[in-house]
Structure formats: C-alpha cells, structure tokens
Design a protein around this motif. Structure first.
Motif, PDB file in Angstrom:
ATOM      1  N   VAL A   9      16.069  22.840 -60.065  1.00 33.55           N
ATOM      2  CA  VAL A   9      14.891  22.721 -59.878  1.00 33.55           C
ATOM      3  C   VAL A   9      14.380  22.744 -58.684  1.00 33.55           C
ATOM      4  N   ASN A  10      13.860  22.835 -58.145  1.00 36.36           N
ATOM      5  CA  ASN A  10      13.020  23.150 -57.146  1.00 36.36           C
ATOM      6  C   ASN A  10      14.202  22.497 -56.010  1.00 36.36           C
ATOM      7  N   ASP A  16      24.250  22.612 -65.202  1.00 39.34           N
ATOM      8  CA  ASP A  16      25.094  23.736 -65.429  1.00 39.34           C
ATOM      9  C   ASP A  16      24.144  24.072 -66.939  1.00 39.34           C
ATOM     10  N   VAL A  17      24.214  25.469 -67.984  1.00 36.58           N
ATOM     11  CA  VAL A  17      23.682  25.705 -68.638  1.00 36.58           C
ATOM     12  C   VAL A  17      24.897  26.604 -69.429  1.00 36.58           C
ATOM     13  N   SER A  18      24.951  26.444 -70.165  1.00 37.79           N
ATOM     14  CA  SER A  18      25.902  27.576 -71.023  1.00 37.79           C
ATOM     15  C   SER A  18      25.259  28.126 -71.312  1.00 37.79           C
ATOM     16  N   GLU A  19      25.740  29.938 -71.767  1.00 34.60           N
ATOM     17  CA  GLU A  19      24.976  30.315 -72.873  1.00 34.60           C
ATOM     18  C   GLU A  19      24.277  30.025 -74.361  1.00 34.60           C
ATOM     19  N   ALA A  55      16.582  38.033 -56.177  1.00 33.04           N
ATOM     20  CA  ALA A  55      17.410  36.872 -55.787  1.00 33.04           C
ATOM     21  C   ALA A  55      17.153  35.532 -56.523  1.00 33.04           C
ATOM     22  N   LYS A  56      17.328  36.445 -58.133  1.00 32.83           N
ATOM     23  CA  LYS A  56      16.918  35.080 -59.958  1.00 32.83           C
ATOM     24  C   LYS A  56      16.611  33.888 -58.977  1.00 32.83           C
ATOM     25  N   LYS A  57      15.606  34.214 -58.467  1.00 32.14           N
ATOM     26  CA  LYS A  57      14.038  33.377 -58.606  1.00 32.14           C
ATOM     27  C   LYS A  57      13.203  33.409 -59.026  1.00 32.14           C
ATOM     28  N   TYR A  58      12.321  32.022 -59.762  1.00 33.46           N
ATOM     29  CA  TYR A  58      11.378  32.191 -60.845  1.00 33.46           C
ATOM     30  C   TYR A  58      10.407  30.965 -60.145  1.00 33.46           C
ATOM     31  N   VAL A  68       9.730  26.499 -58.985  1.00 30.16           N
ATOM     32  CA  VAL A  68      11.123  26.849 -58.625  1.00 30.16           C
ATOM     33  C   VAL A  68      12.540  26.826 -59.292  1.00 30.16           C
ATOM     34  N   VAL A  69      12.481  27.461 -59.203  1.00 27.10           N
ATOM     35  CA  VAL A  69      13.732  27.725 -60.866  1.00 27.10           C
ATOM     36  C   VAL A  69      14.872  28.815 -59.745  1.00 27.10           C
TER      37      VAL A  69
END
Length: 161
Positions: A9-10, A16-19, A55-58, A68-69
């Motif tokens: 983030v930014n 780290d995030v799991s499903e 780019a997997k950028k949001y 910005v993630v």
C-alpha cells in the motif's frame, strides 16, 4: 493449501494476506466499483478508482482516503525472488566497446531519433566488422568517438537521452 499474496500500500506498507484472510471480509457490492465492507464489525466505504489489471495495481478510495495498492501473487513473488522483473523493458542508456578496435563508421548524429535495431556504428576488431544496432527506441545524446578512432574495451561509444 491457500495462496498468500503480498499487498503493498502506497509503496511503503507491505502486508501478507492469505485467501482465508480475504474471505473473512464481509463485502457488499453497491455497483459501479463501490463496496460496503465490514471487517471485525467496523464498516468501510470502498471504491475502486483506477485499476490496471495487468500490472495488478489499483487505486482504492476507503472512507474518502485514496490508496495505491499493488498485489503480488505467489508466482509474482517467486519471479521477484529469482531476480527477474515482470514486464521489464530495456533501458540501455549507453553503448560501450566490447573489445578494443577501430571505429569504421558512425551512422547517427547527436539529437537523432533512432528506433530499436537501427544501425548505429561499425567497429572493426580482430579482422572483423562488428555492427552495433540500437538496443532501444531513443534519441542520441552524445557520440564519444569519431570515425577512424582506436577504442579500448569498455570505452563509451554512444550515449542515449
């Protein structure tokens, strides 16, 4: 086994995030990229402002603050660990002599715009003519040599803007 994602983030906070973590969010779509999210009984208004899927950028607005993630899946993480850059482009800013030789021909001028693979110069070395092609699109910033000049290995020949 669930996949783990690295969420940055930014450009300064990485999580780290799991499903399973992602599934624990209670999100309700309000349409038009807007969501009502409930996490640990705390409500959030979320909106996807900009999305670059490749780019997997949001850019996400949460409670009127923009973030910005960047999301990296396990494959992205492995590629980074191996030292490869996903979708990296060539950014060569100079051409140096790979061996000692004599400049036989210069095909460009300072300020000239060149395309990738355009002929730049010819270096005579070891009874062979070595043609140098432009490694990228660009503009010639400087020419550090002249025709019939002897050059040493590693000597700067051409510089790009």
């Amino acid at each position: 086994m669930s996949a783990n994602y690295k969420i940055t983030v930014n450009k300064n906070v990485t999580v780290d995030v799991s499903e399973a973590d992602a599934a624990s969010f209670d999100a309700l779509s309000l349409g038009n990229s807007k969501y009502h999210v409930l996490k640990e009984s705390v409500p959030y208004n979320a909106e996807i402002i900009d999305a670059d899927f490749n780019a997997k950028k949001y850019t996400v607005r949460i409670n009127n603050t923009d973030y910005v993630v960047d999301i990296a899946n396990p494959l992205d993480q492995l590629i980074k660990e191996m030292g490869f850059a996903v979708g990296a482009t060539k950014q060569v800013n100079s051409i140096k002599a790979p061996m000692p030789g004599l400049i036989l021909e210069i095909n460009v001028e300072v300020g000239q715009e060149v395309k990738e693979n355009d002929p730049i110069l010819i270096l005579g070395a070891m009874k062979m003519e070595n043609s140098f092609l432009s490694p990228r699109d660009g503009v010639i910033k400087a020419i550090a040599v002249s025709k019939d000049q002897a050059v040493d290995k590693g000597q700067l020949l051409i510089e790009f803007e």
